[in-house]
Design an enzyme around this catalytic site. Sequence first.
Site, PDB file in Angstrom:
ATOM      1  N   LYS A  76     -21.967  48.586  18.493  1.00 48.14           N
ATOM      2  CA  LYS A  76     -23.055  48.596  19.482  1.00 48.14           C
ATOM      3  C   LYS A  76     -23.773  49.942  19.425  1.00 48.14           C
ATOM      4  CE  LYS A  76     -23.704  47.542  24.439  1.00 48.14           C
ATOM      5  NZ  LYS A  76     -22.997  47.239  25.702  1.00 48.14           N
ATOM      6  N   SER A 151     -24.722  43.122  27.883  1.00 42.63           N
ATOM      7  CA  SER A 151     -25.636  43.862  27.048  1.00 42.63           C
ATOM      8  C   SER A 151     -25.215  43.979  25.582  1.00 42.63           C
ATOM      9  CB  SER A 151     -25.829  45.265  27.621  1.00 42.63           C
ATOM     10  OG  SER A 151     -24.613  45.991  27.584  1.00 42.63           O
ATOM     11  N   SER A 175     -20.376  43.538  30.053  1.00 40.03           N
ATOM     12  CA  SER A 175     -21.198  43.507  28.834  1.00 40.03           C
ATOM     13  C   SER A 175     -20.484  43.194  27.541  1.00 40.03           C
ATOM     14  CB  SER A 175     -21.951  44.822  28.680  1.00 40.03           C
ATOM     15  OG  SER A 175     -23.109  44.786  29.462  1.00 40.03           O
TER      16      SER A 175
HETATM   17  N1  GLN Z   1     -25.167  43.143  33.341  1.00 35.70           N
HETATM   18  C1  GLN Z   1     -24.630  44.331  33.942  1.00 35.70           C
HETATM   19  C2  GLN Z   1     -25.726  45.337  34.164  1.00 35.70           C
HETATM   20  O1  GLN Z   1     -26.816  45.023  33.862  1.00 35.70           O
HETATM   21  C3  GLN Z   1     -23.510  44.881  33.118  1.00 35.70           C
HETATM   22  C4  GLN Z   1     -23.935  45.775  32.014  1.00 35.70           C
HETATM   23  C5  GLN Z   1     -22.807  46.350  31.235  1.00 35.70           C
HETATM   24  O2  GLN Z   1     -21.643  45.975  31.389  1.00 35.70           O
HETATM   25  N2  GLN Z   1     -23.148  47.329  30.431  1.00 35.70           N
HETATM   26  O3  GLN Z   1     -25.523  46.413  34.628  1.00 35.70           O
END
Ligand code: GLN
Length: 483
Positions: A76, A151, A175
């Site tokens: 990532k 994400s 994410s």
């Molecule tokens: N969807 C969550 C957010 O937008 C989690 C994001 C993540 O775990 N990086 O913050």
Amino acid sequence: MVTQLSATQLSAQLAAKKISAREVTEAYLERISAHDAVYGAFLRTEDRALIAADEAQKKIDAGEAGPLTGIPVAVKDNISTEGLETTCASQILRGYIPPYDATVISQLKASGAVILGKTNLDEFAMGASTETSSYKLTRNPWDPARTPGGSSGGSAAAVAGELAPIALGSDTGGSIRQPASLCGIVGMKPTYGRSSRYGLVAFGSSLDQIGPLARNVEDAALLAHATTGHDPLDGTSLPIAPIDISGLKSGSLKGKKIAIPTEMFGDGINPGVRDVVEAAIDRLRAEGAEATEVSLPSIKFGVTTYYIIAPCEASSNLARFDGIRYGPRAEGGQGHIGVVEKTRGELFGHEVKTRIMIGTYALSAGYYDAFYLRAQQVRAIMQQEFLKTFDEFDFVVSPTSPVTAFKFGELDDNPLAMKLLDYCTIPANMGGFPAISLNCGYHENLPVGLQLMAAPLRDEELLQTAWITEQVLADLQQRPPIS
Ligand code: GLN
């Protein structure tokens, strides 16, 4: 086809000299160049991948190989890679080349793994669909009209689309697990402090954790083992050994006590998803697990609480991106404040700016007690509620995501709905405990994820139980309709 093999299978073939490390990496690079124009999983590949593969081959030939030697890994793009651009999918880090490796990358390189490239994500990991990336969309291998979740959507699409055997993601509120669920693969968030955050671009430092995405539990376990353990460079790293996977296949479901929180099976959970998850739980029961409904009322406050704490931490963490220390600078700003304002105003995307503003507001004098302090109190209650449950039960089980993969733009007008997607995954981040998502079937031909959560530091038992669960549900597994 080489790219259909799991990391474990590849490793066996490498050891038996049926294939070379170069051939494995070449096969993936070729598949990426042939198909990633459609998937958009990668932001860039690593030019030095074949050199690393040749180095890995030397280790194999010298009898010094471990299970990841010669195995390509996608990373990532919020994890720092020495000499390889790391952008967090943001314009504010366009062209930024880290001078050092994140600890997880050093660990992977030491184990002989081959860094294949950097994967797309929501900008600074803020989102649940990979749509807030400032570079490109990533498509779900199950249906290119749909998002892969987020994400870590690029990592999930790469693994599901067979553009990488395994990948690293980061998980602040879900994410790793949510995109794994939407792409029909395995994703794990270890106990907070087991994987080093050194070199992970910080979002919510008290929540962030790096973890594996893979096509099966064994591959995820290999990657979790290789990327955990104490790191003196991360002050929150726990002084304990890497996740031990030697007993991965020795667990049993007999007599395992499983808590089913009613709050994760009611309103807001798509009934089709719920049915698939409940059918999977019935099969765990048939194998001897004792599943009991429980109520964990704090779950209902998870999303609200997370969306105070995570933006507060982000507003502080992202203060360093000022156009002076990293990445590009916007033209025409006058004076120090002018340069910073113009750079941040032009180069951060909408979602990131929204979070920074919410966080800064919630932390400001006069509001701190009402928002941040309050949120921390709710977080503590939630932690205690889960810890109490883990005194009585081995695991808490739920859907990973309330929905299956959704279409691009579907939630554009409904930012609240996008945030509610994190409903089932947030508690593990709030409590710091480990959680894993694995595929448990399909609803309308789209994958549904089953989430298992365990008490802090029970990563080993979590992986064991996920492995048996995967065997129990093996007949359900399908490959995505990819070329
Ligand atoms: N969807 C969550 C957010 O937008 C989690 C994001 C993540 O775990 N990086 O913050």
